[in-house]
Design a protein around this motif. Structure first.
Motif, PDB file in Angstrom:
ATOM      1  N   VAL A 142       5.371  55.892  59.575  1.00 46.39           N
ATOM      2  CA  VAL A 142       3.571  56.482  58.660  1.00 46.39           C
ATOM      3  C   VAL A 142       4.058  57.838  59.182  1.00 46.39           C
ATOM      4  N   ASP A 143       4.071  57.507  60.376  1.00 52.06           N
ATOM      5  CA  ASP A 143       3.319  58.923  61.136  1.00 52.06           C
ATOM      6  C   ASP A 143       4.676  60.437  60.420  1.00 52.06           C
ATOM      7  N   SER A 172       0.307  52.950  54.531  1.00 51.64           N
ATOM      8  CA  SER A 172      -0.857  52.849  55.537  1.00 51.64           C
ATOM      9  C   SER A 172      -2.217  53.388  54.383  1.00 51.64           C
ATOM     10  N   PHE A 175      -5.075  55.230  55.935  1.00 53.54           N
ATOM     11  CA  PHE A 175      -5.056  56.619  56.926  1.00 53.54           C
ATOM     12  C   PHE A 175      -5.715  57.740  56.626  1.00 53.54           C
TER      13      PHE A 175
END
Length: 316
Positions: A142-143, A172, A175
């Protein structure tokens, strides 16, 4: 020191780290290393503890020792590179990440951290390539999606930025950084649309000749007409030559340069040592292209100025 005693010391150190008594934990790891200098687990643990204290050189020292104790393992290089990123030493970080990729050509973590280093050096296209390569090996990182979206946002590529942030939120949904980034992106998109003329760029004509100003042409003498034609032909020939050069640069310089960069990264150990030279060559091609674009803009402005001069009233 017996194995059971070492296990007991590890447990004590972990509890101390958990309660934020990092210095005491380091003392215990040092005790372990004093009797077992090649204890890899202790080197990783003490390096992590030094990192928590932001004592980065000491952390790097133990990860460097790990590269000698486990020469085929990519993780010590990745950890060292991440620390260099934290220190803002991005060039050094890239050197270390290249070694990591030589050990593990499919390390998503290595390519992800390379993206951070390239971004730190303002090498945005290289950052995009690195983050994309990380996502090839771990599409749910995700990052990496989020950071890729931020790079695209900085490059004003709102379509790709939206796609990256959307993918991060698919993985996510809560997030918060991605949610906030989408809000910023939406605001910038609205602003762009508000500033965009509904008629595009072609109707401008210097704000329709200042809204209603009558434009007239004057009669030219034979000599003036010949001079006008020569000047227009000269400018048009230059514009044609420049546009051909730009197209040629795109075909023979920029596009092959991008493919070469991608090859150097994707093929790992075999070609990664060529990356610096490939990127330097690519930068020169891009600079040349920008120079030609500026020259083209200048010649177009000359052509318009000439037209305005000929069409202006009261001219002789």
């Amino acid at each position: 020191m017996s194995d059971s005693k070492i296990t007991e010391l590890y447990q004590q150190a972990r509890l101390l780290q958990k309660s934020r008594e990092i210095e005491k934990a380091i003392e215990i790891y040092q005790r372990i290393l004093s009797t077992k200098p090649a204890e890899k687990k202790a080197h990783v643990a003490i390096a992590t503890a030094y990192f928590q204290l932001q004592q980065y050189p000491q952390a790097i020292k133990h990860f460097e020792e790990m590269t000698r104790l486990a020469p085929m393992d990519a993780s010590p290089y990745i950890n060292m590179g991440a620390i260099y990123n934290r220190m803002g030493e991005y060039k050094q970080a890239l050197n270390v990440f290249r070694k990591a990729v030589q050990k593990d050509k499919k390390s998503a973590d290595a390519f992800y951290n390379m993206g951070i280093a390239h971004k730190g050096l303002n090498q945005l296209s290289m950052a995009v390539t690195a983050y994309k390569q990380a996502l090839v090996f771990d599409d749910k990182m995700v990052d990496a999606h989020f950071n890729l979206g931020n790079v695209y946002l900085e490059m004003k590529n709102h379509t790709q930025a939206h796609s990256s942030f959307s993918r991060a939120l698919e993985i996510s949904p809560g997030f918060k950084k991605a949610i906030n980034a989408m809000k910023i992106l939406d605001a910038e998109t609205v602003k762009e649309k508000e500033n965009m003329s509904p008629f595009g760029r072609l109707v401008d004509e210097s704000a329709l000749r200042k809204k209603g100003e009558i434009v007239s042409t004057r009669d030219l003498s034979t000599e003036e007409r010949e001079s006008d034609r020569r000047e227009i032909h000269k400018l048009c020939d230059e514009i044609t030559e420049i546009t051909h050069t730009i197209v040629d640069d795109l075909k023979k310089g920029v596009n092959p340069g991008l493919l070469n960069l991608n090859r150097c990264i994707s093929q790992g150990e075999k070609h990664y040592s060529e990356l610096d030279e490939a990127y330097s060559t690519f930068q020169k091609k891009v600079k040349s292209l920008n120079d030609m674009r500026k020259l083209l803009k200048h010649r177009m402005l000359e052509l318009r100025s000439h037209e305005n001069l000929i069409n202006s009233r009261g001219g002789n």
